[in-house]
Design a protein around this motif. Structure first.
Motif, short mmCIF file in Angstrom:
data_model
loop_
_atom_site.label_atom_id
_atom_site.label_comp_id
_atom_site.label_asym_id
_atom_site.label_seq_id
_atom_site.Cartn_x
_atom_site.Cartn_y
_atom_site.Cartn_z
N UNK A 402 0.83 -1.21 0.00
CA UNK A 402 0.00 0.00 0.00
C UNK A 402 0.86 1.26 0.00
N UNK A 403 1.98 1.22 0.70
CA UNK A 403 2.91 2.34 0.65
C UNK A 403 3.86 2.14 -0.53
N UNK A 404 4.20 3.24 -1.19
CA UNK A 404 5.09 3.14 -2.33
C UNK A 404 6.46 2.63 -1.92
N UNK A 405 7.00 1.74 -2.74
CA UNK A 405 8.32 1.19 -2.48
C UNK A 405 9.29 1.69 -3.55
N UNK A 406 10.53 1.91 -3.15
CA UNK A 406 11.57 2.29 -4.11
C UNK A 406 12.22 1.07 -4.75
N UNK A 407 11.79 -0.13 -4.34
CA UNK A 407 12.35 -1.35 -4.90
C UNK A 407 12.09 -1.39 -6.41
N UNK A 408 13.14 -1.61 -7.17
CA UNK A 408 13.03 -1.70 -8.62
C UNK A 408 13.09 -0.38 -9.36
N UNK A 409 13.02 0.72 -8.63
CA UNK A 409 13.02 2.03 -9.27
C UNK A 409 14.44 2.54 -9.48
N UNK A 410 14.60 3.37 -10.50
CA UNK A 410 15.90 3.90 -10.88
C UNK A 410 15.86 5.43 -10.86
N UNK A 411 16.07 6.02 -9.67
CA UNK A 411 15.91 7.47 -9.54
C UNK A 411 16.88 8.29 -10.35
N UNK A 412 18.04 7.72 -10.68
CA UNK A 412 19.06 8.50 -11.43
C UNK A 412 19.03 8.21 -12.92
N UNK A 413 18.13 7.37 -13.35
CA UNK A 413 18.09 7.03 -14.77
C UNK A 413 17.61 8.22 -15.61
N UNK A 414 18.13 8.34 -16.78
CA UNK A 414 17.70 9.36 -17.72
C UNK A 414 16.64 8.76 -18.63
N UNK A 415 15.47 9.40 -18.67
CA UNK A 415 14.39 8.86 -19.49
C UNK A 415 14.46 9.43 -20.89
N UNK A 416 14.09 8.62 -21.85
CA UNK A 416 14.09 9.05 -23.25
C UNK A 416 12.71 9.59 -23.60
N UNK A 417 12.70 10.61 -24.44
CA UNK A 417 11.39 11.13 -24.85
C UNK A 417 11.02 10.54 -26.21
#
Length: 417
Positions: A402-417
């Motif tokens: 129920x609470x958001x998890x940072x597991x699997x997330x990539x906060x420093x990744x650069x996203x492509x448009x």
């Protein structure tokens, strides 16, 4: 016997009724649920109706099918709540006393809030798809429409399912492409937001997809009125956008009874002042609010109501037992976003963390990809309808936190448009 009254039998109210039935001693507590409509709509499915992907049977069920046995059900409209007296007033003159009140009355599009929107062109050349009637009428229109300027407009930024207008643009691009007439349709996405979405990384990805699909984004457009004669949207700063077919997401407002009730310092949209972490009504200790009826700063979406559910349940029980409330809701939201041609992307975020690339819900394994188009995300979007009817509404647990998890997330990744 004490009374717990739930106002609203939509997604949030029905889910909480089922949770509370299992958590409360029924010899001590009588549960009552109030709603004016007997039909339950799977509202995420409205998006698919204009494109012939879903029909009435896919999105409708009797509400009573999801109520536990022994529930006191009242089919009537709420006209006023008197919090100081612990009383709910109904349109037939009946009053309900409560010890605990849970408000789950959602939000509703109100096209009459915008001059010219709800006039002669309504359901002729102007349609919504946030209602069953609007979605089905739009489906008939699209079957015979020969092309022109299709404009998708958000009249206000605070709406339920904020990604649905984007999904409509993506699905419209695919629909007209598959009909062999995309070159005869000019699609514009007209929004009061500064871009495609409210968060930078998601805006970059979604805005890039709109550009790739030839959808023109007109941002910072604050709709003042619709000029029916000229078939033009007019903004407060004088911008004008002409249309042949307008798909409108009208101003969304909370329930009418809220304005007539002493529910605190309301905004103009009738959303109830709610503590964003405990989900208690700010000025009333025995009133809790869930889902779209709140004014908390997160998305108005079914997933959010689900993630709110445990916090509301825990805090109702804490209140009953005279215990401090838990500030455990973190604004968690996640949404599949249809992008057309059998693909979708996925976003997961909360009050403090924007949508990020990565995998969900497990690191490396996923299997869902965040901020990336995949066919599996599309399958997940479609499969959610089964989950909605059989798991979410019945108040059962889903295999996600129920609470958001940072597991699997990539906060420093650069996203492509």
């Amino acid at each position: 016997m004490k009374d717990l009254v739930i106002l609203g039998a939509g997604t949030a109210g029905t889910m909480m009724l089922n949770k509370l039935v299992r958590a409360l001693d029924r010899s001590e507590w009588r549960l009552t649920i109030v709603d004016k409509d007997r039909v339950h709509y799977y509202q995420p499915g409205f998006l698919f109706i204009p494109f012939g992907m879903y029909n009435e049977g896919d999105v409708t069920r009797p509400k009573e099918d999801f109520f536990p046995k022994g529930t006191n059900v009242i089919w009537d409209e709420v006209t006023r709540v008197e919090p100081e007296e612990n009383v709910v007033h109904l349109s037939d003159g009946q009053t309900l006393n409560y010890d605990v009140l849970l408000i789950a009355t959602g939000t509703t599009p109100d096209p009459e809030e915008t001059p010219g929107l709800h006039g002669d062109l309504w359901y002729n050349d102007i349609f919504d798809f946030y209602t069953f009637d609007g979605a089905t009428r739009l489906a008939k229109k699209l079957e015979t429409w020969e092309g022109g300027r299709l404009v998708i407009n958000l009249a206000e930024s605070i709406i339920k399912c904020p990604v649905a207008p984007l999904e409509f643009a993506f699905l419209a691009d695919a629909y007209f492409t598959e009909k062999g007439m995309r070159d005869r349709v000019e699609i514009s996405y007209v929004t009061p937001l500064p871009g495609a979405f409210t968060k930078p990384k998601a805006t970059k990805v979604l805005g890039g997809l709109l550009e790739e699909k030839g959808v023109d984004v007109i941002s910072d457009f604050y709709l003042m009125e619709v000029d029916e004669d000229a078939k033009t949207l007019v903004s407060y700063d004088g911008q004008e956008v002409p249309f042949d077919l307008l798909v409108s997401i009208p101003v969304n407002k909370g329930a009418e009874f809220v304005e007539a009730s002493d529910m605190g310092d309301l905004d103009d949209l009738n959303f109830i002042p709610t503590d964003k972490h405990t989900l208690k009504a700010k000025d009333h200790d025995n009133i809790f609010v869930i889902g779209d009826a709140t004014n908390v700063p997160t998305s108005k979406a079914g997933s959010v109501a689900h993630f709110m559910g445990d916090t509301v349940l825990e805090n109702i029980l804490h209140h009953i037992h005279g215990e401090p409330l838990e500030p455990s809701f973190d604004g968690h939201a996640n949404c599949f976003i249809e992008t057309g041609f059998g693909k979708a992307t996925l976003i997961d975020f909360n009050y403090d963390t924007e949508p990020l690339p990565g995998t969900y819900p497990l690191p490396a394994l996923g299997p869902m990809k965040l901020l990336k188009e995949t066919r599996l995300n599309h399958v997940g979007k479609l499969f959610f309808r089964w989950i909605y009817w059989h798991v979410l509404l019945t108040g059962r647990e889903l295999p996600v936190t129920n609470q958001m998890s940072m597991v699997g997330k990539q906060p420093d990744a650069v996203v492509a448009n």
